[in-house]
Every structure is written in C-alpha cells, then in structure tokens.
Scaffold this active site. Structure first.
Site, PDB file in Angstrom:
ATOM      1  N   CYS A 171       0.861  -1.180   0.000  1.00 18.54           N
ATOM      2  CA  CYS A 171       0.000   0.000   0.000  1.00 18.54           C
ATOM      3  C   CYS A 171       0.895   1.227   0.000  1.00 18.54           C
ATOM      4  O   CYS A 171       1.877   1.275   0.757  1.00 18.54           O
ATOM      5  CB  CYS A 171      -0.881  -0.010   1.246  1.00 18.54           C
ATOM      6  N   HIS A 172       0.568   2.216  -0.823  1.00 15.70           N
ATOM      7  CA  HIS A 172       1.467   3.377  -0.885  1.00 15.70           C
ATOM      8  C   HIS A 172       1.146   4.439   0.166  1.00 15.70           C
ATOM      9  O   HIS A 172       1.813   5.452   0.240  1.00 15.70           O
ATOM     10  CB  HIS A 172       1.509   3.979  -2.299  1.00 15.70           C
ATOM     11  N   HIS A 200      -4.140   0.750   6.376  1.00 15.96           N
ATOM     12  CA  HIS A 200      -5.030   1.905   6.523  1.00 15.96           C
ATOM     13  C   HIS A 200      -5.225   2.298   7.981  1.00 15.96           C
ATOM     14  O   HIS A 200      -6.207   2.993   8.313  1.00 15.96           O
ATOM     15  CB  HIS A 200      -6.397   1.663   5.845  1.00 15.96           C
ATOM     16  N   ASP A 257      -3.484   6.887   4.800  1.00 15.47           N
ATOM     17  CA  ASP A 257      -4.938   6.708   4.752  1.00 15.47           C
ATOM     18  C   ASP A 257      -5.561   6.433   6.122  1.00 15.47           C
ATOM     19  O   ASP A 257      -6.731   6.070   6.195  1.00 15.47           O
ATOM     20  CB  ASP A 257      -5.273   5.548   3.805  1.00 15.47           C
TER      21      ASP A 257
HETATM   22  P1  NAD Z   1      -9.764   0.654 -11.971  1.00 12.25           P
HETATM   23  O1  NAD Z   1     -11.193   0.212 -12.036  1.00 12.25           O
HETATM   24  O2  NAD Z   1      -9.374   1.930 -12.647  1.00 12.25           O
HETATM   25  O3  NAD Z   1      -8.803  -0.480 -12.580  1.00 12.25           O
HETATM   26  C1  NAD Z   1      -8.983  -1.822 -12.307  1.00 12.25           C
HETATM   27  C2  NAD Z   1      -8.638  -2.639 -13.524  1.00 12.25           C
HETATM   28  O4  NAD Z   1      -8.929  -4.013 -13.198  1.00 12.25           O
HETATM   29  C3  NAD Z   1      -9.474  -2.303 -14.775  1.00 12.25           C
HETATM   30  O5  NAD Z   1      -8.619  -2.103 -15.886  1.00 12.25           O
HETATM   31  C4  NAD Z   1     -10.352  -3.528 -14.957  1.00 12.25           C
HETATM   32  O6  NAD Z   1     -10.668  -3.790 -16.307  1.00 12.25           O
HETATM   33  C5  NAD Z   1      -9.465  -4.610 -14.356  1.00 12.25           C
HETATM   34  N1  NAD Z   1     -10.200  -5.835 -13.994  1.00 12.25           N
HETATM   35  C6  NAD Z   1     -11.442  -5.976 -13.486  1.00 12.25           C
HETATM   36  N2  NAD Z   1     -11.725  -7.281 -13.279  1.00 12.25           N
HETATM   37  C7  NAD Z   1     -10.631  -7.980 -13.677  1.00 12.25           C
HETATM   38  C8  NAD Z   1     -10.309  -9.358 -13.711  1.00 12.25           C
HETATM   39  N3  NAD Z   1     -11.180 -10.297 -13.309  1.00 12.25           N
HETATM   40  N4  NAD Z   1      -9.088  -9.730 -14.176  1.00 12.25           N
HETATM   41  C9  NAD Z   1      -8.208  -8.795 -14.608  1.00 12.25           C
HETATM   42  N5  NAD Z   1      -8.459  -7.473 -14.600  1.00 12.25           N
HETATM   43  C10 NAD Z   1      -9.659  -7.063 -14.137  1.00 12.25           C
HETATM   44  O7  NAD Z   1      -9.384   0.645 -10.427  1.00 12.25           O
HETATM   45  P2  NAD Z   1      -8.265   1.523  -9.704  1.00 12.25           P
HETATM   46  O8  NAD Z   1      -8.861   2.791  -9.229  1.00 12.25           O
HETATM   47  O9  NAD Z   1      -7.026   1.554 -10.526  1.00 12.25           O
HETATM   48  O10 NAD Z   1      -7.990   0.616  -8.420  1.00 12.25           O
HETATM   49  C11 NAD Z   1      -7.490  -0.702  -8.549  1.00 12.25           C
HETATM   50  C12 NAD Z   1      -7.337  -1.331  -7.177  1.00 12.25           C
HETATM   51  O11 NAD Z   1      -6.236  -0.733  -6.477  1.00 12.25           O
HETATM   52  C13 NAD Z   1      -8.556  -1.085  -6.254  1.00 12.25           C
HETATM   53  O12 NAD Z   1      -8.782  -2.252  -5.492  1.00 12.25           O
HETATM   54  C14 NAD Z   1      -8.088   0.035  -5.351  1.00 12.25           C
HETATM   55  O13 NAD Z   1      -8.761   0.027  -4.104  1.00 12.25           O
HETATM   56  C15 NAD Z   1      -6.644  -0.353  -5.182  1.00 12.25           C
HETATM   57  N6  NAD Z   1      -5.740   0.692  -4.695  1.00 12.25           N
HETATM   58  C16 NAD Z   1      -4.700   0.264  -3.936  1.00 12.25           C
HETATM   59  C17 NAD Z   1      -3.777   1.181  -3.473  1.00 12.25           C
HETATM   60  C18 NAD Z   1      -2.588   0.692  -2.709  1.00 12.25           C
HETATM   61  O14 NAD Z   1      -1.692   1.489  -2.418  1.00 12.25           O
HETATM   62  N7  NAD Z   1      -2.529  -0.596  -2.386  1.00 12.25           N
HETATM   63  C19 NAD Z   1      -3.940   2.550  -3.785  1.00 12.25           C
HETATM   64  C20 NAD Z   1      -5.002   2.950  -4.579  1.00 12.25           C
HETATM   65  C21 NAD Z   1      -5.909   2.003  -5.051  1.00 12.25           C
END
Ligand code: NAD
Length: 449
Positions: A171-172, A200, A257
C-alpha cells in the site's frame, strides 16, 4: 534468464502508468518479460502500447506481451502484481447512494461508505482466491504482490488459507510520512521512521532526522505553522486539524490513509454532521467525488489519448523519475538480491506489532532480499490504538470473512449492524436487501443466501 512479471488488472487507472515507468527505470530488470493482463481490451491495449513506447524512449529492452487470459499471464511468472478491481467505481457509487438514503455517512464506516464495502470485497475475494489457486498450479514459487484492495482482509484471508503461497500486500499510504517530513523541512533521504499498525491504520511512533528525534519539530510546527498551513490545505488533508487532534490524543501521528477518506475516514466522531466536518476541515464527499473519481477517470482517458497519439513523446508527460511505489523495488530486491527495508503487509506471525493477533495482517517494515520477506519487529502502538484496531478493524474483518466463507446473509447483516452509523435492525436490513437487489449483484445475492 530475465525476470517474468505478470500484471493482473494492467489497465488500472491508479497503477498502470507508474508501474510502467518504474519498470522502465530499473536497469536490473532489463531483459525481463512482462505480461499485461486485463479483461478490458481497450485499457489493456492502451497500457501495453504506452509501456512499449516508454521502454523504447528510455532505451531499455523488455519483452512485453499482452493477453486477456489470466492463466497465460501466470505461465512462467516469478512475480504477479494484482491491481484488479472487479466491480469498478460505478458499483461503489451505486452502493454509497443507497447507503446514504438509509442514513449512512463517511466516518469509520469501513464496510459500507468506503471502497472496501462488502459489495466490492465479495468480488475481490473471489478474484483473489482464483488468482492464488491458478498461481499454486501454474507458478507455485512466484510472489504475489497484492495491491488491489482490500489489502487488510485479503492478506489475512489468503495467508491463513494458503500458507504455502508467497503473498505480500503493498500500500502506498505510508508515503504520507514523506509529506510530513517535507512540510517540516526535513530531507527525505535523511529520515528514518517507525509507523506500525494494520493496513489503513498506521501511526508514526518514531521519526528521526540525521539520527535526532524529530517529534519536537512536529510539536513546534503544530504550534507555529499549522494554523497557516490549514488556511490553504485541501479538506481531509493528511496534516489537517483532525490528524493533528488525533496526534494530540494518542501521541502517535496518523499517516497516509489512517484517518483520510481513502482509508475509511476514521473515526466517526469528526463526521457526525456537516457542521462538525466543517469545523475539522473535513469533506470526504469532495475527496471522493471532486478528487479521486475525476482524477482516476482522467488518468484512464489520458492513457487512451497518448496511446492513440504516436507522435507524443511520453517522457514529456511522465518524466523519467521513480514513482515511489514499492512494487518494482520489491521485485528488484528479491530477483536481484538487493536487500532493502520496505513497508509491507504480512501476517503478524513474528509478533511484529505486539498485541495484534498473530494470524491477522499488519503493516510493518521488512527486510526484502533473495531470502524473501522477513518482517521486522516494531515497538508497537499505544494500548488505546491497539484497542481501536480490535474494535474497528479486526472484529468487522473477522465477521466479514466468516460471512464470506459460510455464505451467511445473517452474518453479513451483523457486519452492517457493527457499522458506526447503524441505528436499527430495520435500517441495516433495508440497506442489505436494496444492495443485494441490484441486478448486477445476482451472483453475490446467491452466495449470501
Ligand atoms: P480501476 O477500475 O481503474 O482499474 C482496475 C482494472 O482491473 C481495470 O482495468 C479492470 O478492467 C481490471 N479488472 C477488473 N476485473 C478484472 C479481472 N477479473 N481480471 C483482470 N483485470 C480485471 O481501479 P483503480 O482505481 O485503478 O484501483 C485498482 C485497485 O487498487 C482497487 O482495489 C483500489 O482500491 C486499489 N488501490 C490500492 C492502493 C494501494 O496502495 N494498495 C492505492 C489505490 C488504489
């Protein structure tokens, strides 16, 4: 032989561009094979073409591939990065609109008014399990970098169920410590810190600058400069009045967060009504609807536009400097045996955060190298924060996982009853039934029967 990396959800708005850039800026990964996988052909194509062109501009040689077939992306992989969000932002907003009509608000509502709502997590758990089972069959030694949320519940669930699986959550959010350091006027590369907790919910307990305790500098900044900073900072800022008030209460500073809308807007008492939120300079609605959603949509649109414009010089748009994300440094550390201490999400099996159960996820520093990911014990958190972890993070996540595993609608209902904004069974029941009745939730409706 080069490193093989599979990216699941490669069209992610948040991650695709920074991932691409970091890989291209890591000479040790020259010669690697990177397979982009997504179920959305348009987003996949944009991410893939951008990466191809970026690598060419930087002059790094990579074997780049794309596929709509997950199993193909896992074949031969050393690392699998999971950034997929199954139900997308629309389902999030639909559910929140329903919840709002039933009296739910942002403010410590981790399973309803948050992007880890139960109707988002259900599909995420299904995908996470499918990916792990495929990996155990196709690339059993590969590392799974879980970046998609819910990192907290996902790492807890998967690490318990598949102990043989090489899993790490990333997580960033912890990067907020650098924002604090910069605001205090401290050089990023001269600080060290400890910010233990669960995903978080991490708190800065130690901060050193050139080996000197920097907490007196935080206190001085609060006294002398914070009021001026608050005049111009955006609402729900990581150094806003709410974060400072929490620091004054607990003696540890909430980072990333921990108390902002991206992590669940904890705790509820700063959000009881609009007037209270205003007093604390909090506005979770604006954070999501004027910040996060338009910003991520714009990133997807920009990726598509640049992918279509062959004449655009990508390094003009994305200057070649590291994003600060942990994914690529972690891969380099393991693949090339370059030891680094990185912040990771793993089970607390080494008592890294004293007081948190050993079979629950924690966010801690770890030594990452060819030997894998070795958690480092921290000095832990004040007892009242550990108590809040039990009440607000462990108890609901345990209930959610039990509901998911048994398919129990009753337990899901109890999860909603635990939400700080639930006032009656009638209210919780109406919310649950209305969410489950959405046509696209048929699969979830059948699961929770
Ligand atoms: P987004 O909807 O823009 O992108 C998600 C991508 O996943 C899309 O391109 C979609 O087509 C693809 N996808 C959906 N189902 C799929 C499947 N079965 N197989 C392969 N690909 C599939 O979402 P986002 O805003 O980029 O967020 C992505 C994830 O990252 C979310 O869970 C969000 O909560 C998480 N996130 C994590 C951090 C972190 O630091 N860990 C920070 C921000 C967001």
């Amino acid at each position: 032989m080069g490193t093989k990396i599979g990216i699941i959800g490669a069209g992610s708005a948040v991650f695709s561009l920074s991932l691409i850039r970091d890989i291209c800026l890591t000479p040790n990964l020259q010669g690697s094979t990177i397979t982009f996988m997504d179920i959305d052909a348009g987003r996949l194509d944009a991410a893939f073409r951008l990466c191809q062109r970026y690598a060419a501009e930087i002059g790094i040689e990579l074997d780049l591939r794309r596929t709509l077939d997950r199993r193909e992306a896992l074949t031969g992989a050393d690392f699998v990065i999971n950034t997929a969000l199954v139900s997308g932002h629309r389902a999030m907003k639909d559910g929140w609109e329903i919840a709002r009509r039933h009296g739910y608000r942002f403010g410590g509502s981790y399973h309803i008014m948050h992007d880890e709502a139960f109707w988002i997590n259900y599909y995420q758990f299904r995908l996470f399990e499918d990916v792990v089972e495929d990996m155990l069959e196709i690339c059993p030694d590969a590392w799974h970098l879980l970046v998609a949320n819910p990192v907290l519940a996902g790492v807890t669930y998967l690490a318990r169920k598949y102990p043989e699986h090489n899993l790490v959550g990333l997580c960033h959010g912890y990067g907020g410590v650098y924002h604090l350091a910069e605001t205090l006027g401290l050089e990023r590369d001269k600080i060290t810190f400890e910010l233990p907790g669960v995903n978080h919910f991490i708190w800065l307990t130690h901060l050193y600058h050139n080996g000197e305790d920097a907490f007196p500098l935080i206190d001085r900044w609060i006294e002398e400069q914070a009021p001026q900073y608050w005049e111009t900072c955006p609402p729900s800022d990581g150094l806003g009045p709410k974060a400072v008030d929490l620091y004054r209460k607990f003696g540890a500073f909430p980072i990333g967060d921990t108390c902002n809308p991206g992590g669940g807007t904890w705790p509820w008492w700063y959000h009881v009504d609009g007037e209270t939120e205003k007093r604390w300079k909090e506005d979770p609605d604006a954070w999501w609807y004027q910040g996060y959603f338009p910003h991520t949509a714009q990133r997807v649109a920009e990726a598509a536009r640049l992918a279509a414009d062959e004449s655009a010089r990508l390094t003009d748009y994305f200057p070649p400097k590291p994003s600060g994300e942990t994914m690529v440094p972690l891969i380099e550390s393991i693949a090339c045996d370059i030891p680094r201490v990185l912040i990771v999400n793993i089970l607390n099996d080494g008592d890294f955060v004293p007081g948190v159960p050993r079979d629950f996820q924690v966010e801690v520093p770890a030594l990452v190298s060819k030997r894998g990911i070795q958690g480092i014990q921290t000095n832990g958190l004040p007892p009242e924060l550990v108590a809040y972890i039990f009440r607000d993070r462990i108890a609901p996540v345990e209930l959610e996982l039990e509901a998911y595993e048994t398919g129990s609608r009753e337990l899901l209902f109890q999860l909603i009853m635990m939400d700080p904004w639930s006032r009656s069974e009638k209210q919780a029941c109406a919310l649950l039934e209305e969410i489950l009745a959405l046509p696209y939730h048929e699969e979830m409706r059948r699961h929770y029967c």
